[in-house]
Design an enzyme around this catalytic site. Structure first.
Site, mmCIF file in Angstrom:
data_model
loop_
_atom_site.group_PDB
_atom_site.id
_atom_site.type_symbol
_atom_site.label_atom_id
_atom_site.label_comp_id
_atom_site.label_asym_id
_atom_site.label_seq_id
_atom_site.Cartn_x
_atom_site.Cartn_y
_atom_site.Cartn_z
ATOM 1 N N ASP A 262 6.559 -7.149 6.414
ATOM 2 C CA ASP A 262 7.009 -5.856 6.711
ATOM 3 C C ASP A 262 6.508 -5.557 8.484
ATOM 4 O OD1 ASP A 262 7.997 -3.134 6.624
ATOM 5 O OD2 ASP A 262 5.695 -2.437 6.710
ATOM 6 N N SER A 263 6.986 -4.924 9.090
ATOM 7 C CA SER A 263 6.756 -4.382 10.509
ATOM 8 C C SER A 263 5.173 -3.886 10.564
ATOM 9 C CB SER A 263 7.554 -3.341 11.058
ATOM 10 O OG SER A 263 7.535 -2.111 10.161
ATOM 11 N N TYR B 105 9.474 -1.127 14.099
ATOM 12 C CA TYR B 105 10.735 -1.819 14.324
ATOM 13 C C TYR B 105 12.011 -0.703 14.529
ATOM 14 C CZ TYR B 105 8.745 -6.495 13.504
ATOM 15 O OH TYR B 105 8.180 -7.795 13.469
ATOM 16 N N GLY B 106 11.367 0.359 13.861
ATOM 17 C CA GLY B 106 12.844 1.407 13.641
ATOM 18 C C GLY B 106 13.450 1.589 15.067
ATOM 19 N N CYS C 6 10.983 -4.892 4.610
ATOM 20 C CA CYS C 6 11.194 -3.663 5.691
ATOM 21 C C CYS C 6 12.702 -3.328 5.618
ATOM 22 C CB CYS C 6 10.601 -4.301 6.898
ATOM 23 S SG CYS C 6 10.897 -3.323 8.512
ATOM 24 N N ASN C 7 13.097 -2.176 5.548
ATOM 25 C CA ASN C 7 14.527 -1.764 5.675
ATOM 26 C C ASN C 7 15.224 -2.196 7.008
ATOM 27 O OD1 ASN C 7 15.609 -0.006 3.240
ATOM 28 N ND2 ASN C 7 13.380 0.130 3.481
ATOM 29 N N THR C 8 14.350 -1.749 8.177
ATOM 30 C CA THR C 8 14.915 -2.093 9.327
ATOM 31 C C THR C 8 15.105 -3.744 9.662
ATOM 32 O OG1 THR C 8 13.705 -0.227 9.948
ATOM 33 C CG2 THR C 8 14.548 -1.830 12.100
ATOM 34 N N GLU D 45 2.250 7.511 9.353
ATOM 35 C CA GLU D 45 1.226 6.561 9.977
ATOM 36 C C GLU D 45 0.214 7.583 10.459
ATOM 37 O OE1 GLU D 45 2.046 3.196 11.812
ATOM 38 O OE2 GLU D 45 3.093 2.623 9.999
ATOM 39 N N CYS E 19 13.514 3.515 3.641
ATOM 40 C CA CYS E 19 12.412 3.197 4.598
ATOM 41 C C CYS E 19 11.245 3.158 3.773
ATOM 42 C CB CYS E 19 12.303 4.302 5.622
ATOM 43 S SG CYS E 19 10.837 3.811 6.803
ATOM 44 N N THR E 20 10.428 2.043 4.151
ATOM 45 C CA THR E 20 9.221 1.992 3.089
ATOM 46 C C THR E 20 8.040 3.192 3.247
ATOM 47 O OG1 THR E 20 8.403 0.703 5.326
ATOM 48 C CG2 THR E 20 9.198 -0.726 3.553
ATOM 49 N N HIS E 21 8.183 3.816 4.392
ATOM 50 C CA HIS E 21 7.133 4.751 4.475
ATOM 51 C C HIS E 21 7.564 6.193 3.610
ATOM 52 C CE1 HIS E 21 5.873 2.427 7.651
ATOM 53 N NE2 HIS E 21 5.076 3.208 7.950
HETATM 54 N N1 DGL Z 1 9.275 -0.637 7.571
HETATM 55 C C1 DGL Z 1 10.034 0.047 8.514
HETATM 56 C C2 DGL Z 1 11.443 0.277 7.305
HETATM 57 O O1 DGL Z 1 11.508 0.302 6.187
HETATM 58 C C3 DGL Z 1 9.573 1.433 8.804
HETATM 59 C C4 DGL Z 1 8.490 1.325 9.969
HETATM 60 C C5 DGL Z 1 9.190 0.747 11.165
HETATM 61 O O2 DGL Z 1 9.957 1.400 11.837
HETATM 62 O O3 DGL Z 1 8.731 -0.339 11.488
HETATM 63 O O4 DGL Z 1 12.404 0.523 7.990
#
Ligand code: DGL
Length: 294
Positions: free
Chosen positions: A31-32, A63-64, A94-96, A179, A213-215
């Site tokens: 993940d990012s 990463y978003g 990570c979705n992004t 975060e 998104c993971t968050h």
């Molecule tokens: N992990 C990213 C996602 O699921 C979110 C955090 C990021 O933007 O890096 O898209």
């Protein structure tokens, strides 16, 4: 004859490369930053027997908001690192990264880089189930700017359920809110409500919303508070874990390549102190990470 110096050299070199001399072949979870821990938690719950190696690229997160090229470059670099650390199977948790890098990695890089290794993402398992859950056939997706502008969710959902209507909403403030541990803050409600209203104003018939998104699972209580009770929310931890269980059934050869030693190692590209402090919020347990230089 090799002297003690040679063996010491080999030991130190492999330690530095984080390539231990063990025969472990962990499942890599990338993940990012912290967010993928919500996915890892779901996976470990269902498949506790495997060895896992988690890598958070915290030094370069989020990463978003980053460009397609940058997310692809960073993700590929981390995948290569996980391959070098003996992962045969890597999950982009990570979705992004799944939205912007997975297809290129699978189609362009893997054939020459490591044709027998596999990289999977989080978008496909989510889109596979969404059509079974929506009764109205109208689905909403919440995600980062990168995930939303990639259009990966509408494209993937259309492959399985062409009859489904999809609307998306990017929520750029939600990752920083999590975060910075502002989840319970009253002002958070403003940002949550604003994006949920935007999404529902695009389509009043939405009855299922993907937290893409993971968050976002960490914001679930606030999200529920501002949504009508009849709307189903999809968090990915369990769905991705179900998808992996299914994948390993369909590909037993991959399951056999991954070792089963019930272990989890955590790596971050940034400070381990910061990682360990925030990680338990995402993982639900204390975490002790190691630093990884890319
Ligand atoms: N992990 C990213 C996602 O699921 C979110 C955090 C990021 O933007 O890096 O898209």
């Amino acid at each position: 004859m090799y002297g003690i110096g040679f063996f010491l050299f080999v030991y130190l070199k492999t330690e530095n490369n984080t390539n231990t001399l063990s025969t472990k072949k962990p499942i890599g979870v990338f993940d990012s930053g912290f967010g993928g821990l919500t996915i890892l938690k779901g996976i470990v719950k269902q498949l506790p027997e495997y060895d896992y190696l988690y890598l958070g690229d915290n030094a370069r997160a989020p990463y978003g908001p980053r460009s397609f090229e940058t997310v692809y470059e960073y993700t590929l670099e981390c995948v290569k690192k996980l391959f070098a650390m003996d992962c045969e199977l890597v999950i982009l948790a990570c979705n992004t990264a799944s939205a912007k890098a997975l297809r290129n990695i699978q189609q362009k890089d893997l054939p020459s880089l490591a044709p027998n290794k596999r990289v999977l993402g989080v978008i496909r398992p989510t889109t596979e189930v969404v059509g079974k859950l929506s009764k109205t056939g109208h689905v909403g997706v919440l995600g980062t700017i990168g995930t939303v502008t990639s259009n990966s969710y509408p494209i993937e959902i259309a492959k399985f359920y062409p009859e489904i209507t999809v609307h998306q909403e990017a929520c750029p403030m939600w990752v920083p809110i999590v975060e910075n541990n502002e989840i319970e803050n009253e002002s958070t409600d403003v940002f949550i409500k604003q994006h949920l209203d935007n999404l529902l104003n695009k389509d009043k018939n939405i009855d299922t919303i993907i937290l893409g998104c993971t968050h976002y699972p960490l914001l679930i209580n606030k999200i529920k508070k501002h949504l009508p009770a009849n709307i189903t929310l999809l968090s990915q931890g369990e769905i991705v874990a179900d998808g992996l269980v299914d994948y390993l059934k369909r590909h037993p050869e991959m399951g056999q390549k991954c070792t089963k030693g019930n272990s989890i190692e955590f790596y971050t590209t940034d400070s381990t102190t910061n990682f360990d402090k925030a990680a338990s919020m995402f993982y639900g347990k204390e975490v002790k990470s190691k630093h990884l230089e890319l």
